[in-house]
Design an enzyme around this catalytic site. Structure first.
Site, PDB file in Angstrom:
ATOM      1  N   GLU A   1       0.405 -39.889  38.991  1.00 26.84           N
ATOM      2  CA  GLU A   1       1.866 -39.140  38.836  1.00 26.84           C
ATOM      3  C   GLU A   1       2.845 -39.962  37.884  1.00 26.84           C
ATOM      4  O   GLU A   1       3.462 -40.691  38.325  1.00 26.84           O
ATOM      5  CB  GLU A   1       2.358 -38.961  40.081  1.00 26.84           C
ATOM      6  CG  GLU A   1       1.657 -38.267  41.197  1.00 26.84           C
ATOM      7  CD  GLU A   1       2.329 -37.657  42.149  1.00 26.84           C
ATOM      8  OE1 GLU A   1       2.359 -36.250  42.281  1.00 26.84           O
ATOM      9  OE2 GLU A   1       3.304 -38.242  42.689  1.00 26.84           O
TER      10      GLU A   1
ATOM     11  N   SER B   1       4.685 -31.628  38.310  1.00 30.66           N
ATOM     12  CA  SER B   1       5.005 -30.362  37.806  1.00 30.66           C
ATOM     13  C   SER B   1       3.807 -29.458  37.595  1.00 30.66           C
ATOM     14  O   SER B   1       3.951 -28.696  36.681  1.00 30.66           O
ATOM     15  CB  SER B   1       6.032 -30.554  36.298  1.00 30.66           C
ATOM     16  OG  SER B   1       7.122 -31.031  36.693  1.00 30.66           O
TER      17      SER B   1
ATOM     18  N   GLY C   1       4.289 -30.882  44.632  1.00 32.31           N
ATOM     19  CA  GLY C   1       5.513 -31.235  45.353  1.00 32.31           C
ATOM     20  C   GLY C   1       6.452 -29.963  45.396  1.00 32.31           C
ATOM     21  O   GLY C   1       6.336 -29.188  46.280  1.00 32.31           O
TER      22      GLY C   1
ATOM     23  N   HIS D   1       4.444 -43.625  46.538  1.00 31.96           N
ATOM     24  CA  HIS D   1       4.980 -42.415  45.589  1.00 31.96           C
ATOM     25  C   HIS D   1       6.329 -43.072  44.960  1.00 31.96           C
ATOM     26  O   HIS D   1       6.854 -43.705  45.562  1.00 31.96           O
ATOM     27  CB  HIS D   1       5.344 -41.172  46.445  1.00 31.96           C
ATOM     28  CG  HIS D   1       5.725 -40.056  45.699  1.00 31.96           C
ATOM     29  ND1 HIS D   1       7.174 -39.894  45.168  1.00 31.96           N
ATOM     30  CD2 HIS D   1       4.946 -38.890  45.541  1.00 31.96           C
ATOM     31  CE1 HIS D   1       7.175 -38.570  44.575  1.00 31.96           C
ATOM     32  NE2 HIS D   1       5.878 -37.932  44.721  1.00 31.96           N
TER      33      HIS D   1
ATOM     34  N   ASN E   1       2.747 -32.070  49.289  1.00 37.10           N
ATOM     35  CA  ASN E   1       3.702 -32.917  49.549  1.00 37.10           C
ATOM     36  C   ASN E   1       4.876 -32.172  49.722  1.00 37.10           C
ATOM     37  O   ASN E   1       5.705 -31.962  48.925  1.00 37.10           O
ATOM     38  CB  ASN E   1       3.896 -33.961  48.479  1.00 37.10           C
ATOM     39  CG  ASN E   1       5.083 -34.922  48.857  1.00 37.10           C
ATOM     40  OD1 ASN E   1       5.544 -35.097  50.025  1.00 37.10           O
ATOM     41  ND2 ASN E   1       5.371 -36.020  47.875  1.00 37.10           N
ATOM     42  N   TRP E   2       5.252 -31.778  50.967  1.00 37.44           N
ATOM     43  CA  TRP E   2       6.437 -31.060  51.416  1.00 37.44           C
ATOM     44  C   TRP E   2       7.831 -31.791  50.979  1.00 37.44           C
ATOM     45  O   TRP E   2       8.814 -31.227  51.276  1.00 37.44           O
ATOM     46  CB  TRP E   2       6.578 -30.549  52.762  1.00 37.44           C
ATOM     47  CG  TRP E   2       5.405 -29.506  53.112  1.00 37.44           C
ATOM     48  CD1 TRP E   2       4.270 -28.997  52.180  1.00 37.44           C
ATOM     49  CD2 TRP E   2       5.274 -28.942  54.487  1.00 37.44           C
ATOM     50  NE1 TRP E   2       3.787 -28.191  52.927  1.00 37.44           N
ATOM     51  CE2 TRP E   2       3.997 -28.054  54.222  1.00 37.44           C
ATOM     52  CE3 TRP E   2       5.778 -29.174  55.707  1.00 37.44           C
ATOM     53  CZ2 TRP E   2       3.451 -27.322  55.254  1.00 37.44           C
ATOM     54  CZ3 TRP E   2       5.291 -28.301  56.633  1.00 37.44           C
ATOM     55  CH2 TRP E   2       4.214 -27.322  56.586  1.00 37.44           C
ATOM     56  N   LYS E   3       7.794 -33.072  50.896  1.00 36.84           N
ATOM     57  CA  LYS E   3       8.899 -34.080  50.759  1.00 36.84           C
ATOM     58  C   LYS E   3       9.950 -33.727  51.925  1.00 36.84           C
ATOM     59  O   LYS E   3       9.288 -33.422  53.096  1.00 36.84           O
ATOM     60  CB  LYS E   3       9.519 -33.772  49.317  1.00 36.84           C
ATOM     61  CG  LYS E   3       8.478 -33.950  48.339  1.00 36.84           C
ATOM     62  CD  LYS E   3       9.116 -34.198  46.972  1.00 36.84           C
ATOM     63  CE  LYS E   3       8.074 -34.501  45.903  1.00 36.84           C
ATOM     64  NZ  LYS E   3       8.375 -34.615  44.439  1.00 36.84           N
TER      65      LYS E   3
HETATM   66  P1  PGA Z   1       6.132 -31.924  41.691  1.00 33.70           P
HETATM   67  O1  PGA Z   1       6.043 -33.438  42.739  1.00 33.70           O
HETATM   68  O2  PGA Z   1       4.887 -31.150  41.664  1.00 33.70           O
HETATM   69  O3  PGA Z   1       7.527 -31.225  42.095  1.00 33.70           O
HETATM   70  O4  PGA Z   1       6.300 -32.336  40.462  1.00 33.70           O
HETATM   71  C1  PGA Z   1       4.862 -34.027  42.771  1.00 33.70           C
HETATM   72  C2  PGA Z   1       5.136 -35.146  43.601  1.00 33.70           C
HETATM   73  O5  PGA Z   1       6.080 -35.732  43.609  1.00 33.70           O
HETATM   74  O6  PGA Z   1       4.299 -35.374  43.973  1.00 33.70           O
END
Ligand code: PGA
Length: 266
Positions: A166, A215, A236, A99, A12-14
């Site tokens: 998540e 994380s 992420g 999400h 997930n590149w956000k």
């Molecule tokens: P993260 O994000 O790996 O930075 O905790 C995961 C996500 O938001 O899908």
């Protein structure tokens, strides 16, 4: 013997990739490696406006593209929205839905409508659920989130459904507080029990895939590989770091190889 399903990594590149050039070079930087992986598949989820562009490079079943969200109607007067159909036509095969970073922008029924629309378009929804805190109500929160989706979505094609656990407290931001494999397994038990109640068969639940996200990186992935029953990971922070991704691929490949051939190699 049935072939072991591959582990999935959903990247997930956000909003962390901000130009076509960067999107393209990030996608291409690991393409060759991913296409050679034996036990891992990867789905990159770029910001909407780069989906089309990176999807042009998809030429291997190991490496696919997904969207980070999509609007459930196909077209119409919806300023600023990107529809499920537009996502599909751009080359996305998966869509992340519900999400926690979007849940404050949408209602429970929005999430359910999106899941329905994605399934109707023969795409795969990656449905994110997770409690804010491990307080006395955390299990109820999880089961309610599942009910909010599946009480409104036709219960068919479970093999096309991915559930990503998540926990909101574990999603990185600035903290870095991943769940452990033990905490994931506790949640998985709650999730599977509820899904089985709703789908009424164990087979439906067996057909779904279950991911962990929050994380996750090259430091803690082994805990999950060794101590959890997990079909993959939603990442992420490290999703746009090819160096960390490469280490994670290596750890997955080594682990899966050992699982399959360990006794022969020893
Ligand atoms: P993260 O994000 O790996 O930075 O905790 C995961 C996500 O938001 O899908």
């Amino acid at each position: 013997m049935m072939k072991k399903p591959k582990k999935m990594i959903i990247a997930n590149w956000k909003m962390n990739v901000t130009s076509e050039k960067d999107a393209e070079s990030l996608f291409l930087s690991i393409k060759n490696v991913v296409s050679k992986l034996e036990y891992t598949t990867m789905v990159c989820c770029p910001p909407h406006m780069y989906v089309n562009q990176v999807a042009r490079y998809v030429d291997h079943r190991n490496y696919r593209v997904g969207g980070q969200d999509a609007y459930p109607e196909e077209s119409g007067s919806r300023t600023g929205e990107t529809s499920v159909l537009m996502m599909k036509n751009a080359g996305a095969e998966y869509v992340i839905l519900g999400h926690s970073e979007r849940r404050h922008l949408e209602t429970k029924s929005d999430v359910a409508r999106k899941v329905t629309a994605v399934l109707e378009h023969d795409m795969v929804p990656i449905i994110c659920i997770g409690e804010e805190q491990r307080d006395k109500n955390w299990k109820k929160t999880l089961t309610q989130q599942l009910r909010d989706v599946f009480n409104r979505v036709p219960k068919k094609n479970p093999e096309n459904i991915i559930i990503a656990y998540e926990p909101v407290w574990a999603i990185s931001g600035d903290k870095k507080n991943p769940a452990t494999a033990v905490e994931y397994m506790e949640a998985l038990e709650v999730i599977k029990k509820e899904l089985q109640k709703m789908f009424k068969t164990a087979k439906a639940v067996d057909d779904m895939r279950f991911l962990y996200g929050g994380s996750l990186d090259d430091k803690n992935i082994e805990d999950f590989l060794k101590n959890a029953s997990v079909d993959g990971f939603l990442v992420g922070r490290v999703s746009h770091d090819p160096r960390v991704l490469m280490t994670m691929f290596r750890l997955i490949e080594d682990h899966e190889h050992r699982e399959l051939f360990g006794q022969l190699d020893d």
